[in-house]
Design an enzyme around this catalytic site. Structure first.
Site: not given
Ligand code: NAD
Length: 251
Positions: A155, A190
């Site tokens: 990651y 989330t």
């Molecule tokens: N939540 C956190 O703390 C956090 C922190 C830093 C970065 N992020 C980044 O933010 C983004 C969203 O995170 P989140 O927490 O909302 O995640 P989440 O898992 O709650 O939601 C992710 C969404 O992306 C979709 N998804 C996953 N793989 C996919 C693919 N191959 N093709 C299309 N859609 C796909 C899932 O179906 C889901 O709807 C991610 O890139 C994550 O790495 C999240």
């Protein structure tokens, strides 16, 4: 904030940060294209955006599949004929564990979605924007792209790659009217965080305490930053990796 005929794409927008970002683009007046690998939740998310009184369309695509990503952008071209803003948000955390206990399959899966898939999105979006009036792209990186986190090697590698891809794209297309930035969230409450903490209150408190603000972030706090970076208010900002992290990387 956005002209009524402008079009904003958010990938991974069936849930979490992506859904909040799609809603924020809708509130800002743009037409919204939502995309996700999850068709059922994606359609429901688009319905939520339409309830704001704006046009919203869901197009299913798995970011791991370059052909699906290309078809998504071809559909945007055919349906709207333009793309003004894009947030490449789809991503997975993958398995947790140190490098010596990590599988190559997990490494490939995480890189395949978070970095390789995002690269294909970026190519397609640049083509659409350069053929139009220019635009703005925000890639969803993470504080894990700025500092290391033990137990999440793939990651962290993927998100570090997203930051560098963002800077490179910004340099390559700045003169041609496309701005490219990254947002680097801290822990945002989330489903992804629920999977990482297993919703254990003690672990959640440890995650909260990583941030000088002493709490996790809210999805709206990231979504509003993305929409602002894509708006004319941020017209002189490109190539940045902006931490939205309650001070985590300031330590
Ligand atoms: N939540 C956190 O703390 C956090 C922190 C830093 C970065 N992020 C980044 O933010 C983004 C969203 O995170 P989140 O927490 O909302 O995640 P989440 O898992 O709650 O939601 C992710 C969404 O992306 C979709 N998804 C996953 N793989 C996919 C693919 N191959 N093709 C299309 N859609 C796909 C899932 O179906 C889901 O709807 C991610 O890139 C994550 O790495 C999240």
């Amino acid at each position: 904030m956005f002209a009524k005929d402008s079009v904003a794409l958010v990938t991974g927008s069936a849930a979490g940060i992506g859904l909040a970002t799609a809603l924020a683009f809708g509130r800002a007046g743009a037409q919204v294209v939502l995309s996700d690998r999850d068709g059922e939740r994606g359609e429901a998310a688009a319905e939520q955006v339409r309830a704001l009184g704006v046009t919203a369309e869901f197009i299913q695509a798995d970011q791991a599949d370059p052909e699906a990503v290309r078809a998504l952008h071809a559909r945007i071209k055919e349906r709207f004929g333009r793309l003004d803003a894009a947030c490449n948000n789809a991503g997975i955390e993958g398995d947790q564990g140190p490098i010596l206990e990590s599988s190559l399959e997990n490494f490939d899966r995480v890189i395949g979605i978070n970095l390789r898939g995002l690269f294909v999105c970026l190519q397609e979006q640049l083509r659409l924007m350069l053929a139009g009036q220019g635009g703005a792209i925000v890639n969803m990186a993470s504080v894990a792209g700025l500092v290391g986190f033990a137990g999440l090697p793939a990651y962290c590698a993927s998100k570090g790659g997203v930051v560098q891809l963002t800077r490179t794209a910004a340099l390559e297309y700045a003169e041609r009217g496309v701005r490219v930035n990254a947002v680097c969230p801290g822990a945002i409450k989330t489903e992804m965080i629920d999977r990482l903490t297993r919703q254990d209150p003690a672990t959640e408190q440890q995650f909260a305490a990583l941030h000088p603000i002493n709490r996790m972030g809210r999805v709206e706090e990231v979504a509003d930053t993305v929409v602002w970076l894509c708006s004319p208010q941020a017209s002189f900002i490109t190539g940045q990796a902006l931490a939205v992290d309650g001070g985590l990387v300031a330590r």
